[in-house]
Write an enzyme that holds these catalytic residues in place. Structure first.
Site, short mmCIF file in Angstrom:
data_model
loop_
_atom_site.label_atom_id
_atom_site.label_comp_id
_atom_site.label_asym_id
_atom_site.label_seq_id
_atom_site.Cartn_x
_atom_site.Cartn_y
_atom_site.Cartn_z
N LYS A 15 0.63 -0.99 -0.06
CA LYS A 15 0.04 -0.03 0.00
C LYS A 15 0.86 1.19 0.09
O LYS A 15 0.69 2.13 -0.75
CB LYS A 15 -1.00 0.05 1.29
CG LYS A 15 -1.85 -1.17 1.45
CD LYS A 15 -2.67 -1.07 2.59
CE LYS A 15 -1.87 -1.38 3.78
NZ LYS A 15 -1.40 -2.44 4.26
N ARG A 88 -9.75 0.73 8.54
CA ARG A 88 -9.64 -0.66 9.02
C ARG A 88 -10.55 -1.30 9.75
O ARG A 88 -10.46 -2.57 9.84
CB ARG A 88 -8.19 -0.65 9.57
CG ARG A 88 -6.88 -0.72 8.95
CD ARG A 88 -5.92 -0.52 9.93
NE ARG A 88 -4.72 -1.42 9.91
CZ ARG A 88 -3.41 -1.03 9.28
NH1 ARG A 88 -3.64 0.37 8.75
NH2 ARG A 88 -2.49 -1.78 9.14
N ARG A 127 11.88 -5.46 5.18
CA ARG A 127 11.81 -4.17 4.72
C ARG A 127 12.63 -3.07 5.56
O ARG A 127 12.60 -3.38 6.70
CB ARG A 127 10.17 -3.73 4.78
CG ARG A 127 9.81 -2.06 5.05
CD ARG A 127 8.34 -1.78 4.81
NE ARG A 127 7.96 -2.54 6.20
CZ ARG A 127 6.44 -2.09 6.25
NH1 ARG A 127 5.98 -1.63 5.33
NH2 ARG A 127 5.94 -2.74 7.39
N ARG A 161 11.12 -1.13 11.46
CA ARG A 161 9.95 -0.91 12.20
C ARG A 161 10.02 -1.63 13.48
O ARG A 161 10.09 -2.92 13.17
CB ARG A 161 8.63 -0.89 11.42
CG ARG A 161 8.27 0.59 10.91
CD ARG A 161 7.21 0.31 9.86
NE ARG A 161 5.99 -0.20 10.38
CZ ARG A 161 5.12 -0.37 9.54
NH1 ARG A 161 4.88 0.04 8.34
NH2 ARG A 161 4.09 -1.16 9.91
N ARG A 172 -0.98 -8.86 13.42
CA ARG A 172 -1.37 -7.87 12.23
C ARG A 172 -2.31 -8.63 11.32
O ARG A 172 -3.11 -7.96 10.96
CB ARG A 172 -0.13 -7.02 11.80
CG ARG A 172 0.37 -5.98 12.59
CD ARG A 172 1.69 -5.70 12.27
NE ARG A 172 1.78 -5.16 11.04
CZ ARG A 172 3.02 -4.93 10.40
NH1 ARG A 172 4.28 -5.38 11.05
NH2 ARG A 172 3.38 -4.21 9.31
P1 AP5 Z 1 4.79 -1.43 1.81
O1 AP5 Z 1 4.58 -0.80 0.51
O2 AP5 Z 1 5.50 -0.89 3.02
O3 AP5 Z 1 3.67 -2.33 2.47
P2 AP5 Z 1 2.21 -1.93 3.34
O4 AP5 Z 1 1.06 -2.51 2.59
O5 AP5 Z 1 2.22 -0.31 3.16
O6 AP5 Z 1 2.58 -2.55 4.86
P3 AP5 Z 1 2.52 -2.10 6.08
O7 AP5 Z 1 3.18 -2.93 6.82
O8 AP5 Z 1 2.99 -0.62 6.22
O9 AP5 Z 1 1.19 -1.95 6.46
P4 AP5 Z 1 0.36 -2.04 7.53
O10 AP5 Z 1 -0.87 -1.87 7.11
O11 AP5 Z 1 0.51 -3.26 8.53
O12 AP5 Z 1 1.06 -0.95 8.48
P5 AP5 Z 1 0.35 0.61 8.79
O13 AP5 Z 1 1.76 1.49 9.02
O14 AP5 Z 1 -0.55 0.97 8.16
O15 AP5 Z 1 5.76 -2.96 1.42
C1 AP5 Z 1 6.18 -3.94 2.34
C2 AP5 Z 1 7.68 -4.37 1.88
O16 AP5 Z 1 7.35 -5.00 0.62
C3 AP5 Z 1 8.64 -3.53 1.37
O17 AP5 Z 1 10.09 -3.77 1.74
C4 AP5 Z 1 8.43 -3.19 -0.09
O18 AP5 Z 1 9.76 -2.84 -0.71
C5 AP5 Z 1 7.97 -4.42 -0.70
N1 AP5 Z 1 7.09 -4.44 -1.70
C6 AP5 Z 1 6.14 -3.51 -2.08
N2 AP5 Z 1 5.36 -4.01 -3.01
C7 AP5 Z 1 6.09 -5.08 -3.75
C8 AP5 Z 1 6.02 -5.91 -4.76
N3 AP5 Z 1 5.04 -5.59 -5.60
N4 AP5 Z 1 6.96 -6.97 -4.92
C9 AP5 Z 1 8.19 -7.17 -4.16
N5 AP5 Z 1 8.17 -6.48 -2.94
C10 AP5 Z 1 7.14 -5.36 -2.68
O19 AP5 Z 1 0.10 0.33 10.37
C11 AP5 Z 1 1.04 -0.05 11.37
C12 AP5 Z 1 -0.02 -0.25 12.67
O20 AP5 Z 1 -0.46 0.97 13.08
C13 AP5 Z 1 -1.17 -1.11 12.60
O21 AP5 Z 1 -0.58 -2.39 12.95
C14 AP5 Z 1 -1.70 -0.86 13.85
O22 AP5 Z 1 -1.44 -0.72 15.10
C15 AP5 Z 1 -1.64 0.88 13.48
N6 AP5 Z 1 -2.81 1.46 12.61
C16 AP5 Z 1 -2.59 2.10 11.34
N7 AP5 Z 1 -3.53 2.50 10.65
C17 AP5 Z 1 -4.54 1.95 11.69
C18 AP5 Z 1 -5.73 2.22 11.55
N8 AP5 Z 1 -6.67 2.66 10.36
N9 AP5 Z 1 -6.86 1.81 12.69
C19 AP5 Z 1 -6.32 1.47 13.78
N10 AP5 Z 1 -4.87 0.98 13.81
C20 AP5 Z 1 -4.10 1.67 12.63
#
Ligand code: AP5
Length: 215
Positions: A15, A88, A127, A161, A172
């Site tokens: 994402k 979410r 990552r 992270r 997660r």
């Molecule tokens: P990346 O693009 O970083 O993936 P992502 O989907 O953004 O993953 P996240 O881990 O950031 O998502 P998340 O939803 O768990 O975390 P968030 O920060 O929102 O890609 C990942 C890796 O893969 C990278 O190394 C990249 O290079 C590689 N990659 C990407 N595309 C690729 C491809 N096509 N092929 C190969 N490799 C690829 O949330 C973190 C925490 O915050 C949550 O656990 C929760 O505690 C809290 N939180 C956040 N939002 C909310 C909400 N709305 N409600 C409640 N709690 C929340």
């Protein structure tokens, strides 16, 4: 063209990677609740400390906190938004609907990024990101050209992270399947859902997203 879209998918689906491409190509504003919460946890406030504990365990932060963050960002205005990691829960989806209505905006599409769990583990555990500009890398699939230096801004502040470990990732993923995946049906029923194969290479996924946004 101004559009408002949600990127929906499990942790590591790509994402954040795709949101950055959409920002560059379309001039949209990326609203990542994960990034906002990571900023809040460095504030040293009581709320920041509470948020840090919940995030490190891999659980979801309360709806109230994240809806408040999004409300604040939307009030600052912008020429189209990418909601990255929000909503979410069904409560967050309802709140987003109301917030968009209040500000006279519409939701154009929800892009679901499908990636199998095994690949998610590989992506998350490899990552790292640039602490200065936010560029996202991976040990194997997207290393920096020069070790330890960000390709984009030249910073040496490359970070991993605290929640990018197998134990937090398990929680997660459970949270995703229990609380977030019901949104797929919710947006399908509203005729907003577009699905893409998130397992393909980054450029191929980006092209597919562009194609579904045109359709
Ligand atoms: P990346 O693009 O970083 O993936 P992502 O989907 O953004 O993953 P996240 O881990 O950031 O998502 P998340 O939803 O768990 O975390 P968030 O920060 O929102 O890609 C990942 C890796 O893969 C990278 O190394 C990249 O290079 C590689 N990659 C990407 N595309 C690729 C491809 N096509 N092929 C190969 N490799 C690829 O949330 C973190 C925490 O915050 C949550 O656990 C929760 O505690 C809290 N939180 C956040 N939002 C909310 C909400 N709305 N409600 C409640 N709690 C929340």
């Amino acid at each position: 063209m101004t559009i408002n879209i949600i990127l929906l998918g499990p942790p590591g689906a790509g994402k954040g990677t795709q949101a950055r491409i959409l920002v560059e190509e379309r001039g949209l504003v990326q609203l990542s609740t994960g990034d906002m919460l990571r900023a809040a946890r460095t504030s040293g406030t009581e709320m920041g400390n509470r948020v840090a504990e919940v995030m490190d365990r891999g659980q979801l932060v309360t709806d109230e906190i994240v809806i408040g963050l999004i409300r604040e960002k939307l009030s600052e205005g912008g020429n189209g938004f990418i909601f990255d990691g929000f909503p979410r829960t069904l409560a967050q989806s309802d709140a987003l609907g109301h917030l968009l209505e209040e500000t006279g905006m519409t939701l154009d599409a929800v892009v679901e990024m499908r990636v199998e769990d095994e690949a998610l583990v590989r992506r998350i555990t490899g990552r790292f990101t640039c602490g200065n500009c936010g560029e996202v890398y991976h040990d194997e699939t997207r290393p920096t050209k020069e070790p330890g230096v960000c390709d984009v801004c030249g910073s040496t502040d490359l970070r991993r992270r605290a929640d990018d470990n197998e134990e937090s990732l398990k929680t997660r993923l459970l949270e995703y399947y229990k609380k977030t995946s019901p949104l797929i049906g919710y947006y399908y029923a509203k005729n907003k859902l577009k699905s893409v194969d998130g397992l393909a290479e980054v450029d191929t996924v980006a092209a597919e997203i562009n194609s579904v946004l045109k359709s």
